[in-house]
Design an enzyme around this catalytic site. Structure first.
Site, PDB file in Angstrom:
ATOM      1  N   THR A   1      17.674 -55.775  59.638  1.00  0.00           N
ATOM      2  CA  THR A   1      16.290 -55.909  59.554  1.00  0.00           C
ATOM      3  C   THR A   1      15.926 -56.947  60.581  1.00  0.00           C
ATOM      4  O   THR A   1      14.776 -56.949  61.125  1.00  0.00           O
ATOM      5  CB  THR A   1      15.611 -56.254  58.323  1.00  0.00           C
ATOM      6  OG1 THR A   1      16.358 -57.336  57.701  1.00  0.00           O
ATOM      7  CG2 THR A   1      15.674 -54.850  57.295  1.00  0.00           C
ATOM      8  N   ARG A   2      16.918 -57.707  60.959  1.00  0.00           N
ATOM      9  CA  ARG A   2      16.545 -58.786  61.869  1.00  0.00           C
ATOM     10  C   ARG A   2      17.757 -59.171  62.628  1.00  0.00           C
ATOM     11  O   ARG A   2      18.965 -58.874  62.297  1.00  0.00           O
ATOM     12  CB  ARG A   2      16.084 -60.114  61.275  1.00  0.00           C
ATOM     13  CG  ARG A   2      16.503 -60.630  60.009  1.00  0.00           C
ATOM     14  CD  ARG A   2      15.724 -61.559  59.208  1.00  0.00           C
ATOM     15  NE  ARG A   2      16.249 -61.820  57.976  1.00  0.00           N
ATOM     16  CZ  ARG A   2      17.229 -62.839  57.583  1.00  0.00           C
ATOM     17  NH1 ARG A   2      17.251 -63.716  58.573  1.00  0.00           N
ATOM     18  NH2 ARG A   2      17.761 -63.135  56.417  1.00  0.00           N
TER      19      ARG A   2
ATOM     20  N   TYR B   1      33.394 -70.513  55.296  1.00  0.00           N
ATOM     21  CA  TYR B   1      32.908 -69.410  56.365  1.00  0.00           C
ATOM     22  C   TYR B   1      34.228 -68.788  57.234  1.00  0.00           C
ATOM     23  O   TYR B   1      34.224 -67.910  57.416  1.00  0.00           O
ATOM     24  CB  TYR B   1      31.633 -69.905  57.195  1.00  0.00           C
ATOM     25  CG  TYR B   1      31.054 -68.991  58.094  1.00  0.00           C
ATOM     26  CD1 TYR B   1      30.326 -67.981  57.754  1.00  0.00           C
ATOM     27  CD2 TYR B   1      31.319 -69.023  59.523  1.00  0.00           C
ATOM     28  CE1 TYR B   1      29.414 -67.025  58.579  1.00  0.00           C
ATOM     29  CE2 TYR B   1      30.640 -68.330  60.252  1.00  0.00           C
ATOM     30  CZ  TYR B   1      29.916 -67.262  60.217  1.00  0.00           C
ATOM     31  OH  TYR B   1      29.283 -66.287  60.945  1.00  0.00           O
TER      32      TYR B   1
ATOM     33  N   ILE C   1      24.869 -67.917  68.915  1.00  0.00           N
ATOM     34  CA  ILE C   1      23.760 -66.834  68.973  1.00  0.00           C
ATOM     35  C   ILE C   1      22.396 -67.481  68.536  1.00  0.00           C
ATOM     36  O   ILE C   1      22.483 -67.720  67.490  1.00  0.00           O
ATOM     37  CB  ILE C   1      24.144 -65.358  68.722  1.00  0.00           C
ATOM     38  CG1 ILE C   1      25.837 -64.918  68.666  1.00  0.00           C
ATOM     39  CG2 ILE C   1      23.060 -64.429  69.211  1.00  0.00           C
ATOM     40  CD1 ILE C   1      25.904 -65.172  70.479  1.00  0.00           C
TER      41      ILE C   1
ATOM     42  N   SER D   1      33.595 -63.962  63.678  1.00  0.00           N
ATOM     43  CA  SER D   1      32.926 -65.190  64.410  1.00  0.00           C
ATOM     44  C   SER D   1      33.861 -65.838  64.988  1.00  0.00           C
ATOM     45  O   SER D   1      35.167 -65.747  64.734  1.00  0.00           O
ATOM     46  CB  SER D   1      32.341 -66.014  63.442  1.00  0.00           C
ATOM     47  OG  SER D   1      31.805 -67.178  63.941  1.00  0.00           O
TER      48      SER D   1
ATOM     49  N   ASN E   1      27.649 -55.926  59.763  1.00  0.00           N
ATOM     50  CA  ASN E   1      27.198 -56.976  60.250  1.00  0.00           C
ATOM     51  C   ASN E   1      26.585 -57.892  59.117  1.00  0.00           C
ATOM     52  O   ASN E   1      26.702 -59.211  59.649  1.00  0.00           O
ATOM     53  CB  ASN E   1      25.815 -56.383  61.143  1.00  0.00           C
ATOM     54  CG  ASN E   1      24.857 -57.606  61.416  1.00  0.00           C
ATOM     55  OD1 ASN E   1      25.218 -58.405  62.433  1.00  0.00           O
ATOM     56  ND2 ASN E   1      23.772 -57.659  60.952  1.00  0.00           N
TER      57      ASN E   1
ATOM     58  N   LYS F   1      35.539 -65.050  57.615  1.00  0.00           N
ATOM     59  CA  LYS F   1      35.324 -64.433  58.955  1.00  0.00           C
ATOM     60  C   LYS F   1      36.882 -64.212  59.460  1.00  0.00           C
ATOM     61  O   LYS F   1      37.198 -62.850  60.063  1.00  0.00           O
ATOM     62  CB  LYS F   1      34.522 -65.109  59.891  1.00  0.00           C
ATOM     63  CG  LYS F   1      33.175 -65.257  59.503  1.00  0.00           C
ATOM     64  CD  LYS F   1      32.482 -63.625  59.585  1.00  0.00           C
ATOM     65  CE  LYS F   1      31.043 -63.854  59.358  1.00  0.00           C
ATOM     66  NZ  LYS F   1      30.641 -62.404  59.656  1.00  0.00           N
TER      67      LYS F   1
ATOM     68  N   GLY G   1      22.591 -55.236  57.261  1.00  0.00           N
ATOM     69  CA  GLY G   1      21.900 -56.360  57.416  1.00  0.00           C
ATOM     70  C   GLY G   1      21.363 -55.991  58.783  1.00  0.00           C
ATOM     71  O   GLY G   1      21.285 -56.879  59.748  1.00  0.00           O
TER      72      GLY G   1
HETATM   73  N1  LIG Z   1      24.213 -66.182  65.158  1.00  0.00           N
HETATM   74  C1  LIG Z   1      25.358 -66.578  65.196  1.00  0.00           C
HETATM   75  O1  LIG Z   1      25.634 -67.541  66.246  1.00  0.00           O
HETATM   76  C2  LIG Z   1      26.737 -65.811  64.757  1.00  0.00           C
HETATM   77  C3  LIG Z   1      27.809 -66.317  65.219  1.00  0.00           C
HETATM   78  C4  LIG Z   1      29.021 -65.337  65.085  1.00  0.00           C
HETATM   79  C5  LIG Z   1      28.932 -64.795  63.937  1.00  0.00           C
HETATM   80  N2  LIG Z   1      27.663 -64.225  63.541  1.00  0.00           N
HETATM   81  C6  LIG Z   1      27.692 -63.142  62.487  1.00  0.00           C
HETATM   82  O2  LIG Z   1      26.820 -62.084  62.971  1.00  0.00           O
HETATM   83  C7  LIG Z   1      26.294 -61.111  61.824  1.00  0.00           C
HETATM   84  C8  LIG Z   1      24.685 -61.319  62.189  1.00  0.00           C
HETATM   85  O3  LIG Z   1      24.345 -62.742  61.991  1.00  0.00           O
HETATM   86  P1  LIG Z   1      22.531 -63.243  62.384  1.00  0.00           P
HETATM   87  O4  LIG Z   1      22.650 -64.265  63.266  1.00  0.00           O
HETATM   88  O5  LIG Z   1      22.180 -61.862  63.053  1.00  0.00           O
HETATM   89  O6  LIG Z   1      22.342 -63.445  61.076  1.00  0.00           O
HETATM   90  P2  LIG Z   1      20.713 -63.490  60.393  1.00  0.00           P
HETATM   91  O7  LIG Z   1      19.836 -63.735  61.764  1.00  0.00           O
HETATM   92  O8  LIG Z   1      21.024 -64.377  59.481  1.00  0.00           O
HETATM   93  O9  LIG Z   1      20.827 -62.143  59.670  1.00  0.00           O
HETATM   94  C9  LIG Z   1      21.471 -61.550  58.901  1.00  0.00           C
HETATM   95  C10 LIG Z   1      21.214 -60.445  58.511  1.00  0.00           C
HETATM   96  O10 LIG Z   1      22.105 -60.012  57.255  1.00  0.00           O
HETATM   97  C11 LIG Z   1      21.586 -59.505  56.229  1.00  0.00           C
HETATM   98  N3  LIG Z   1      22.097 -59.882  54.979  1.00  0.00           N
HETATM   99  C12 LIG Z   1      22.402 -61.128  54.551  1.00  0.00           C
HETATM  100  N4  LIG Z   1      22.931 -61.106  53.368  1.00  0.00           N
HETATM  101  C13 LIG Z   1      23.030 -59.759  52.979  1.00  0.00           C
HETATM  102  C14 LIG Z   1      23.506 -59.075  51.723  1.00  0.00           C
HETATM  103  N5  LIG Z   1      24.202 -59.402  51.009  1.00  0.00           N
HETATM  104  N6  LIG Z   1      23.458 -57.514  51.940  1.00  0.00           N
HETATM  105  C15 LIG Z   1      22.936 -57.062  53.004  1.00  0.00           C
HETATM  106  N7  LIG Z   1      22.448 -57.800  53.927  1.00  0.00           N
HETATM  107  C16 LIG Z   1      22.636 -59.109  53.892  1.00  0.00           C
HETATM  108  C17 LIG Z   1      19.995 -60.013  56.334  1.00  0.00           C
HETATM  109  O11 LIG Z   1      19.341 -58.994  55.471  1.00  0.00           O
HETATM  110  P3  LIG Z   1      18.036 -59.556  54.734  1.00  0.00           P
HETATM  111  O12 LIG Z   1      16.843 -60.094  55.700  1.00  0.00           O
HETATM  112  O13 LIG Z   1      17.679 -58.510  54.046  1.00  0.00           O
HETATM  113  O14 LIG Z   1      18.399 -60.780  53.741  1.00  0.00           O
HETATM  114  C18 LIG Z   1      19.616 -60.068  57.754  1.00  0.00           C
HETATM  115  O15 LIG Z   1      19.484 -58.870  58.213  1.00  0.00           O
HETATM  116  C19 LIG Z   1      26.716 -62.177  60.667  1.00  0.00           C
HETATM  117  O16 LIG Z   1      27.931 -61.309  60.146  1.00  0.00           O
HETATM  118  C20 LIG Z   1      27.246 -63.401  61.104  1.00  0.00           C
HETATM  119  O17 LIG Z   1      28.037 -64.307  60.414  1.00  0.00           O
HETATM  120  C21 LIG Z   1      26.569 -64.672  63.942  1.00  0.00           C
END
Ligand SMILES: NC(=O)c1ccc[n+]([C@@H]2O[C@H](COP(=O)([O-])OP(=O)(O)OC[C@H]3O[C@@H](n4cnc5c(N)ncnc54)[C@H](OP(=O)(O)O)[C@@H]3O)[C@@H](O)[C@H]2O)c1
Lengths: 78, 251
Positions: B17-18, B159, B192, B146, B94, B163, B15
């Site tokens: 790309t962003r 969720y 985040i 998380s 991720n 996690k 995951g």
């Molecule tokens: N943001 C927060 O506050 C936060 C807090 C705690 C934990 N986290 C954890 O950190 C990680 C990254 O979060 P983020 O905030 O960066 O999320 P995000 O901005 O929504 O990005 C999610 C990434 O995961 C990919 N993804 C989603 N479903 C997928 C699948 N089935 N197979 C492969 N790739 C997949 C997406 O790819 P596509 O674009 O190709 O769909 C995207 O690149 C996650 O595990 C999340 O639970 C985030």
């Protein structure tokens, strides 16, 4: 007699005695081939033959004969 | 700092790309790693990101479309990685999705979806990656959990379960893989600033920020720095740990 590469990998990884009944050699039927040795054996086979086995292959490799079949499925003549 | 250099190492960030994944890919590439960028289904997006890494950091980079929810695609991905790179040194689990539902309103589909991506995906990736890593004497795996997985929250039973399972996976895998030189750690971000949290209703978002000791949300770069540390040699004797990156968040 040509040395059998797969037999060599099995013998060396598992530390088998000189005389082995290859047709009867099976997972957990000899003390040398337990679950820990199995993962090591898989790694050595992959290394020796340049392949990567699937989890299904790892679980299905229940005998020496099965190992040969799995390798031929991956296009390797062992 | 030399302990942060990753030259010659091959890293897969799921995951990426962003969001946090992309920032992690950049941090690893900036320190010399060959990064395999992964998107769920968009091979072109992953390729474009890989090209950006090569351009910015003069390192090789690769791209891979693979859905973390599909074990067969994961198996195929590792066959490809083995075919192309012959090795894997770093895995960052991720990829993740956030879907909330109050108890009593949790559908079977939601449970399936969230657990498939957030829990089963990391497990299948870890299993395949460990097989490649042990061939070359070891590696490092970093799982994204998380603060919801470690502390829980209203509306996040699914969720949070997914996690929390990642914490269990991290601790068990760390014990089992330590003899093979493979370290397994987790990072537990708080709130985040990424696409994932931009969908939270403004009022709820404000309440969450109010609970952060440092009074502000975190950046994906700050999470990526923690992943970089755990993935590299500065963390050579650290395994089975869950590192919070949350600015002193209370939840
Ligand atoms: N943001 C927060 O506050 C936060 C807090 C705690 C934990 N986290 C954890 O950190 C990680 C990254 O979060 P983020 O905030 O960066 O999320 P995000 O901005 O929504 O990005 C999610 C990434 O995961 C990919 N993804 C989603 N479903 C997928 C699948 N089935 N197979 C492969 N790739 C997949 C997406 O790819 P596509 O674009 O190709 O769909 C995207 O690149 C996650 O595990 C999340 O639970 C985030």
């Amino acid at each position: 007699m040509a040395v059998d590469k797969l037999q060599t990998v099995f013998s060396e990884t598992l530390g088998l005695p000189a005389e082995v009944d290859w047709s009867a050699l099976a997972y957990r039927k000899v003390p040398e081939w337990d679950s820990v040795a199995h993962m090591q054996l898989v790694g050595e086979i992959e290394e020796a033959f340049g392949v990567m086995l699937d989890t299904a292959d790892v679980l299905g490799m229940s005998s020496f004969a099965a190992a040969r079949d799995i390798l031929s499925k991956h296009g390797v003549a062992a | 700092m030399t302990g942060l250099r990753l030259d010659g190492r091959v890293a897969l960030v799921t995951g990426s790309t962003r969001g946090i994944g992309w920032c992690t890919a950049r941090a690893l590439a900036a320190h010399g790693a060959t990064v395999i960028v992964n998107s769920r289904a968009d091979a072109e997006a992953a390729k474009a990101r890989a090209a950006e890494l090569t351009e910015a950091h003069c390192v090789p980079a690769d791209a891979l479309a693979c859905d973390a929810a599909d074990p067969e695609q994961i198996r195929e991905a590792y066959r490809r990685i083995f075919g192309t790179h012959r090795r894997l040194d770093i895995l960052v689990n991720n990829a993740g999705i956030l879907e909330d539902a109050l108890i009593g309103m949790i559908s079977d589909d939601l449970v399936e979806r969230v657990l498939r991506v957030n829990t089963f995906g990391p497990l299948h990736h870890l299993q395949a990656a460990a097989r490649l890593m042990r061939r070359h004497g070891g590696g490092a795996i970093v799982n994204l959990t998380s603060i919801i997985g470690t502390h829980g929250n209203v509306g996040q039973a699914v969720y949070g379960s997914a996690k929390a399972a990642v914490v269990g996976l991290t601790r068990s895998a760390a014990k089992e893989l330590a003899p093979h030189g493979i370290r397994v750690n987790a990072v537990a971000p708080g709130l985040i600033d990424t696409d994932m949290t931009r969908g939270i209703p403004p009022e709820r978002y404000r309440e969450l920020v109010d609970g952060i000791g440092m009074g502000r949300v975190g950046t994906p770069e700050q999470v990526a720095n923690a992943v970089l540390f755990l993935a590299g040699d500065l963390a050579a004797y650290i395994t089975g740990q869950v590192l919070g990156v949350d600015g002193g968040m209370r939840i």
